[in-house]
Write an enzyme that holds these catalytic residues in place. Sequence first.
Site, PDB file in Angstrom:
ATOM      1  N   PHE A   3     -24.315 -43.943  32.101  1.00 36.99           N
ATOM      2  CA  PHE A   3     -24.421 -45.314  31.592  1.00 36.99           C
ATOM      3  C   PHE A   3     -25.290 -46.161  32.538  1.00 36.99           C
ATOM      4  CE2 PHE A   3     -22.730 -49.572  30.679  1.00 36.99           C
ATOM      5  CZ  PHE A   3     -22.655 -49.552  29.305  1.00 36.99           C
ATOM      6  N   ASP A  58     -16.139 -42.198  36.248  1.00 40.14           N
ATOM      7  CA  ASP A  58     -16.120 -43.358  35.360  1.00 40.14           C
ATOM      8  C   ASP A  58     -15.393 -42.937  34.084  1.00 40.14           C
ATOM      9  OD1 ASP A  58     -16.703 -45.273  33.403  1.00 40.14           O
ATOM     10  OD2 ASP A  58     -18.560 -45.860  34.411  1.00 40.14           O
ATOM     11  N   TYR A  82     -11.624 -52.800  27.600  1.00 40.13           N
ATOM     12  CA  TYR A  82     -11.883 -53.409  26.283  1.00 40.13           C
ATOM     13  C   TYR A  82     -12.280 -52.387  25.234  1.00 40.13           C
ATOM     14  CZ  TYR A  82     -16.407 -53.352  28.657  1.00 40.13           C
ATOM     15  OH  TYR A  82     -17.505 -52.965  29.362  1.00 40.13           O
ATOM     16  N   LYS A  83     -12.388 -51.110  25.626  1.00 40.96           N
ATOM     17  CA  LYS A  83     -12.739 -50.068  24.657  1.00 40.96           C
ATOM     18  C   LYS A  83     -11.454 -49.544  24.012  1.00 40.96           C
ATOM     19  CE  LYS A  83     -17.165 -49.351  26.877  1.00 40.96           C
ATOM     20  NZ  LYS A  83     -17.903 -48.754  27.976  1.00 40.96           N
ATOM     21  N   ARG A 138     -23.825 -44.261  16.481  1.00 41.73           N
ATOM     22  CA  ARG A 138     -22.649 -43.777  17.189  1.00 41.73           C
ATOM     23  C   ARG A 138     -21.406 -44.249  16.451  1.00 41.73           C
ATOM     24  NH1 ARG A 138     -21.404 -45.669  23.317  1.00 41.73           N
ATOM     25  NH2 ARG A 138     -20.747 -47.487  22.136  1.00 41.73           N
TER      26      ARG A 138
END
Length: 410
Positions: free
Chosen positions: A129, A212, A237-238, A384
């Site tokens: 990322f 991560d 928040y995912k 995605r």
Amino acid sequence: MTFESARFESARLDAADPLASYRDRFLPMGDVVAYLDGNSLGRPLAASANRVRDFIAEQWGGRLIRGWDESWLGLPLTIGDDLGRVALGAAPGQVAIGDSTTVLLYKLIRAALDACPDRTEIVIERDNFPTDRYVVEGIAADRGLTVRWIETGLGNPEFGTAADFERAVSAVVGSSTALVVLSHVAYRSGFIAPAAEITARVHEAGALILWDLCHSTGVVPVELDAWNVDLAVGCSYKYLNGGPGSPAFAYVASEHQAVLRQPIQGWLGSATPFEMGQGYQAAGGIRGFLSGTPPILGMLAMRDMIALIDEVGLGAVRAKSIALTSFAIALSDALLPDAVLATPRDPAHRGSHITLDHPGFAAIMPRLWARGIVPDFRRPDGIRLGLSPLSTSFAEVELGARAIAEELVR
Ligand SMILES: *Cc1c(COP(=O)(O)O)cnc(C)c1O
């Protein structure tokens, strides 16, 4: 599977889904008919709306400054312990909530590098990322260290296997490596790295590892203690449905807490914050990794999702996640024959999202969103589909695949 049979199949899967009723615990989605981006921003639980409202009225409104006793100040570690138990395989006292993932990456990477001044290299994967890469590059430039890139081709559809990944890591990690920074689940392809094996390999080279966990926490089981992981970070928040900008978490294995020193020396990470004394002395344990005032409002919603995952069990969540991504792949094979799957077909090697590539995808995204079909887009031409097991139905996946196929031929 045809367009007609897909509808029967999704209805059959929803009817047989033991977790189907949990979807009703989330707030309604307005005009969205298929939300396929739960891995970028999870939906709010109804319980969270109540919790935030009650907190503002009763705690903030009623207790005011008196609230800053252990009941608020203790939250980063209380929630951290809950999260560690429910989703991270971490014994108490090793997880703290606070800051963003980016800032926690900075703090832990700096701490790890300062602990091994004789080693000169930081290792990171090419398709990690962006924030992870940028933080690593910034610290390396600051400290005169070298970034060594792992070239796994994870960004390509044909990226190979877990063994290939391990080989690619081994080729770069050596006696100069201070720290390896990797994502457990790759944000684009969904590939799950063999974390236990790679952690062992990195330790053989005498280096530390930072995982991560942004795309695994709350959806793919993680065993930080059992895997002997040194450091980890992840956002909330995912798949933890903490809401936009909710704070991230850091894991620092107990054995490292007395040795590692994080660089943002703030009062709330000090041993005696309320004495307002001269000179910084880090608090012992995981508390020493905090910096400033904890974002209490932002921590409230994730508590409801952590409790819900605890109630359902991460194993059951993972089983539905595999069923959802398997269904999405079957639909893509049948309805989107020209799209290229950029995600492992073996469910053991993928997280809870799949990415499909097709040169026509960029053009149809606005039309999908206008229809209330909300997937994510990843450049250059990937759609995605992030499937959050407790809030996503098989019907949503089918509606999404159908709409993508329809818009492609328009
Ligand atoms: C989402 C995500 C982040 C987000 O970082 P923030 O500081 O929370 O914006 C970082 N790393 C990975 C791998 C992610 O998927």
